[in-house]
Design an enzyme around this catalytic site. Structure first.
Site, PDB file in Angstrom:
ATOM      1  N   ASP A  95      -4.569   1.764  -2.384  1.00 11.98           N
ATOM      2  CA  ASP A  95      -3.501   0.779  -2.265  1.00 11.98           C
ATOM      3  C   ASP A  95      -2.181   1.442  -2.670  1.00 11.98           C
ATOM      4  OD1 ASP A  95      -2.364  -1.633  -1.708  1.00 11.98           O
ATOM      5  OD2 ASP A  95      -2.925  -2.589  -3.592  1.00 11.98           O
ATOM      6  N   GLU A 100      -7.219   2.421  -6.419  1.00  6.18           N
ATOM      7  CA  GLU A 100      -7.180   1.174  -7.191  1.00  6.18           C
ATOM      8  C   GLU A 100      -8.585   0.644  -7.366  1.00  6.18           C
ATOM      9  OE1 GLU A 100      -4.135  -1.606  -6.245  1.00  6.18           O
ATOM     10  OE2 GLU A 100      -5.168  -3.320  -7.144  1.00  6.18           O
TER      11      GLU A 100
END
Lengths: 502, 67
Positions: A95, A100
């Site tokens: 991300d 992430e």
């Protein structure tokens, strides 16, 4: 009556590829996650490339205030990048040029700590897996921090399930007061300053990684003009009943007690909002200025203005929130935040505030900004080094390094509240007390038949048309108590889908 | 965490902004000396694991902004 504060953390990690002319963070993040997923014993079942993330449910542009102001710029949904769903119920993906990891939905703050530590182990293993596929001399390094010290920030977000019937304006007041002042124990510490107009001479050391980046009180944005209270209204659950408060005003913590308190005290404050339990409003006059004022003052003595000209320190405001929280707990009980965990949070909240008030070094085992400063000050005394010495900046950065052989946080004597055993288990097994249990167990048992997954549904291919979507709109259902036996008994996904729909 | 008497307390209030009260923390160097004595072994370990080319490492640490 406050509803159960189901909660979780999503962390964007810092990433660099070393040994290449130019490190491309998107490539490095993809390589890291793919290396981890393809190295798992049962890649498909572990949510490998064959289980795609289902974007049906994504609507990050929806605003909790209703109509968004015309200048609001909703974030884009990046659908083309690596996106894995893990058997512990977590999501591991790329991300905004960072790897992430979103923890699974957890029923209390302690469970979040366990899964946040499991996330670190997953990133550690991902680095090791990447090492095995990279040419000699190259390495991918991951940091659990929120700033590169050069004006670029990336987030560690928290999520809390809330009752939709509570007016958003009421959440804003209490949440703002807490977010501005909880920095005294949630701050992960930063050498220098990245807010414009200030230099390290003005702010040699501050409490928070993130404080310099907040420019608005309330808003939809997360990457520009960041607001203290984010209005993203994307419940990933029954929207008639629930909202998910998406909190972007926090640091990623290495100290387990700091994570426990960050999530635990916030869950309590939000449950109190639902119960309308505040006997004294502590609305902060100028929150954007106050976030920085609090972060830029490690002496903890600077005051900020609340209400009608009354000024208090962040610590005094925290003590006042704690007093009201104790009163609320006595009157209403702690069921919404977990009886035992809630009691532990209240006790530790008081201990940490009391320690910070007397002498911050007393909470060096519990609070990251204190632990980091202690390493720096001790090291500077030994080497007679200035605060501006590049090696001081290196210590500050390496505090967050997730490589076990380099991590300074893991050498700093931080108090543990989890055990290695439960953390290892949480790398592959989901929490038993939220819908993440259903997601994780299904992926482990029927992964090859799951064609798509997201927070609130799973899509099964049961060998004949059509694909079958199993909705999970109730975050508190799908627990071991609800479906554990059913999952044990079903030997095929068709049987599971059949029995679920009957 | 030291054992301390846990007492309920109410937050004091102040009428006026008292930023002026803020004084310097105890002599930084003195505090540093105490910590140095306290965590001597840890400092050895830091010297061992600290990136050897610290300056380069910090300078080249540039991230893309995220959320």
């Amino acid at each position: 009556m406050a509803i159960t504060k189901i909660c979780g953390i999503e962390t964007e990690y810092g990433v660099v590829q070393r040994g290449v002319a130019e490190s491309n963070p998107v490539t490095a993040s993809s390589l890291l996650i793919n290396a981890y997923v393809s190295g798992l014993a049962v890649p498909a079942a572990a949510g490998g490339p064959s289980v795609r993330w289902d974007f049906e449910d994504e609507s990050p542009g929806r605003d909790a205030r209703g109509a968004a102001p015309p200048d609001a710029s909703p974030p884009d949904v990046e659908t083309h990048l690596v996106n894995a769903v893990l058997t512990n119920g977590a999501r591991f993906y790329v991300d905004h040029a960072h790897p992430e990891l979103s923890t699974p939905e957890c029923a209390d703050a302690r469970s979040v700590v366990v899964f946040d530590r499991a996330a670190e182990v997953i990133l550690e293993r991902a680095m090791a897996a990447a090492d095995r596929v990279l040419p000699a001399g190259q390495e991918i390094v991951v940091h659990k921090n929120n700033s590169d010290g050069k004006g670029n920030s990336y987030g560690c977000h928290e999520n809390y399930l809330m009752d939709r019937s509570v007016p958003f304006g009421r959440i804003v007041v209490a949440a703002t007061t807490h977010f501005v002042t909880r920095q005294v124990f949630t701050g992960a510490g930063k050498v220098g300053v990245e807010a414009s107009g200030l230099t390290a001479a003005d702010v040699p050391y501050q409490l928070s990684q993130r404080a310099d980046f907040f420019e608005a009180e309330v808003g939809l944005e997360t990457t520009l003009k960041r607001p203290i209270v984010n209005t993203r209204d994307e419940p990933h659950a029954d929207a008639q009943r629930y909202r998910r408060l998406h909190v972007i005003a926090g640091d990623a913590n290495l100290a387990e007690v700091a994570t426990l308190l960050k999530v635990g005290t916030t869950a309590i404050v939000l449950a109190m909002v639902e119960d309308d339990a505040f006997d004294r409003s502590l609305a902060i006059r100028n929150p954007v200025q106050a976030v920085r004022a609090v972060s830029h003052d490690p002496s903890l003595r600077r005051t900020i203005e609340v209400g009608d000209g009354v000024t208090m320190t962040a610590l005094e405001i925290q003590f006042e929130l704690l007093r009201q929280a104790r009163k609320w707990a006595d009157e209403r009980g702690l069921e919404s935040v977990g009886e035992d965990v809630g009691g532990d949070v209240l006790r530790r909240w008081e201990e940490v505030l009391t320690g910070l008030e007397a002498d911050p070094d007393r909470v060096a085992g519990q609070v990251d900004w204190v632990a980091k400063r202690r390493l720096i000050d001790g090291w500077r005394a030994r080497h007679d080094a200035e605060m501006g010495d590049p090696r001081v900046a290196a210590i500050a950065l390496q505090y967050h390094d997730l490589r076990p052989e380099r991590s300074l946080a893991r050498r700093a004597g931080l108090e543990r509240i989890t055990t290695d055993h439960e953390v290892q288990r949480a790398v592959t097994e989901p929490p038993v007390d939220t819908r993440a249990y259903f997601r994780g167990r299904c992926l482990a048992k029927f992964g090859e038949s799951i064609v798509a997954a997201n927070w609130d549904s799973l899509v099964f291919d049961i060998g004949r048309e059509p694909l079958r979507r199993v909705p999970m709109m109730e975050p508190s259902r799908g627990t071991e108590a609800h479906v554990g036996r059913l999952l044990d008994e079903c030997s095929t996904p068709a049987e599971l889908v059949e029995r679920l729909s009957s | 965490m030291p054992e301390r008497e846990q007492k309920k307390r109410t937050a004091p209030q102040r009428e006026a902004d008292d930023v002026a009260e803020v004084t310097d923390a105890p002599q930084a160097s003195e505090r540093g000396e105490e910590i140095k004595a306290d965590i001597d072994d840890l400092l050895d370990e830091i010297d061992e694991v600290l990136e050897t080319n610290a300056e380069d490492f910090v300078r080249s640490y540039v991230q893309k902004g995220g959320q």
